[in-house]
Design a protein around this motif. Structure first.
Motif, short mmCIF file in Angstrom:
data_model
loop_
_atom_site.label_atom_id
_atom_site.label_comp_id
_atom_site.label_asym_id
_atom_site.label_seq_id
_atom_site.Cartn_x
_atom_site.Cartn_y
_atom_site.Cartn_z
N VAL A 79 0.83 -1.20 0.00
CA VAL A 79 0.00 0.00 0.00
C VAL A 79 0.86 1.25 0.00
CG1 VAL A 79 -1.94 -1.07 1.18
CG2 VAL A 79 -0.15 -0.04 2.52
N ARG A 80 0.28 2.33 -0.46
CA ARG A 80 0.92 3.63 -0.36
C ARG A 80 -0.18 4.66 -0.20
NH1 ARG A 80 2.49 2.85 -6.25
NH2 ARG A 80 0.74 3.74 -7.33
N VAL A 108 -8.42 10.87 6.89
CA VAL A 108 -8.10 9.70 7.72
C VAL A 108 -7.67 8.54 6.82
CG1 VAL A 108 -9.72 10.37 9.54
CG2 VAL A 108 -10.47 8.85 7.73
N GLY A 109 -7.09 7.56 7.43
CA GLY A 109 -6.71 6.35 6.70
C GLY A 109 -5.57 6.58 5.74
N GLY A 163 -5.15 -1.68 8.53
CA GLY A 163 -6.59 -1.51 8.66
C GLY A 163 -7.02 -1.01 10.02
N TYR A 164 -6.41 -1.52 11.06
CA TYR A 164 -6.78 -1.10 12.41
C TYR A 164 -6.56 0.39 12.60
CZ TYR A 164 -6.66 -0.38 17.42
OH TYR A 164 -6.90 0.11 18.66
N GLU A 187 -8.55 6.01 13.11
CA GLU A 187 -8.56 7.41 12.68
C GLU A 187 -9.96 7.84 12.25
OE1 GLU A 187 -5.68 8.16 9.67
OE2 GLU A 187 -4.00 8.03 11.06
N GLY A 188 -10.68 6.99 11.55
CA GLY A 188 -12.05 7.30 11.14
C GLY A 188 -12.97 7.47 12.32
N TYR A 189 -12.83 6.61 13.30
CA TYR A 189 -13.64 6.70 14.52
C TYR A 189 -13.36 8.02 15.26
CZ TYR A 189 -15.10 5.77 19.32
OH TYR A 189 -15.67 5.86 20.56
#
Length: 82
Positions: free
Chosen positions: A38-39, A58-59, A68-69, A74-76
């Motif tokens: 990923v990047r 976020v993310g 993923g965690y 960050e979204g929460y």
């Protein structure tokens, strides 16, 4: 689980893959999960820098790619702040 393999083809009930220069097939498959490198993708975030509203990133679009965690966390946290 199969790591360090390159998927060549996903069939209705199987996956053909290449690993260590040889091809093989796994059959009787009902679910395929592909996890690849990923990047961060900051294109949208950067395009919104001159907007007249607050942008919360976020993310993987924020700073660097994450697992993923961390993205979910960050979204929460961003949702709580809104």
């Amino acid at each position: 689980m199969l790591t360090s393999a390159a998927v060549q083809e996903v069939k209705e009930h199987g996956v053909v893959y290449k690993k260590d220069e040889s091809c093989a097939e796994i059959t009787d498959v009902d679910t395929v999960v592909i996890a690849i490198g990923v990047r961060a993708n900051t294109v949208l975030e950067e395009s919104l820098t001159d907007c007249d509203f607050t942008v919360v990133s976020v993310g993987d679009c924020h700073e660097r790619a994450k697992n993923g965690y961390r993205g979910i966390q960050e979204g929460y946290e961003a949702g709580i702040r809104i």
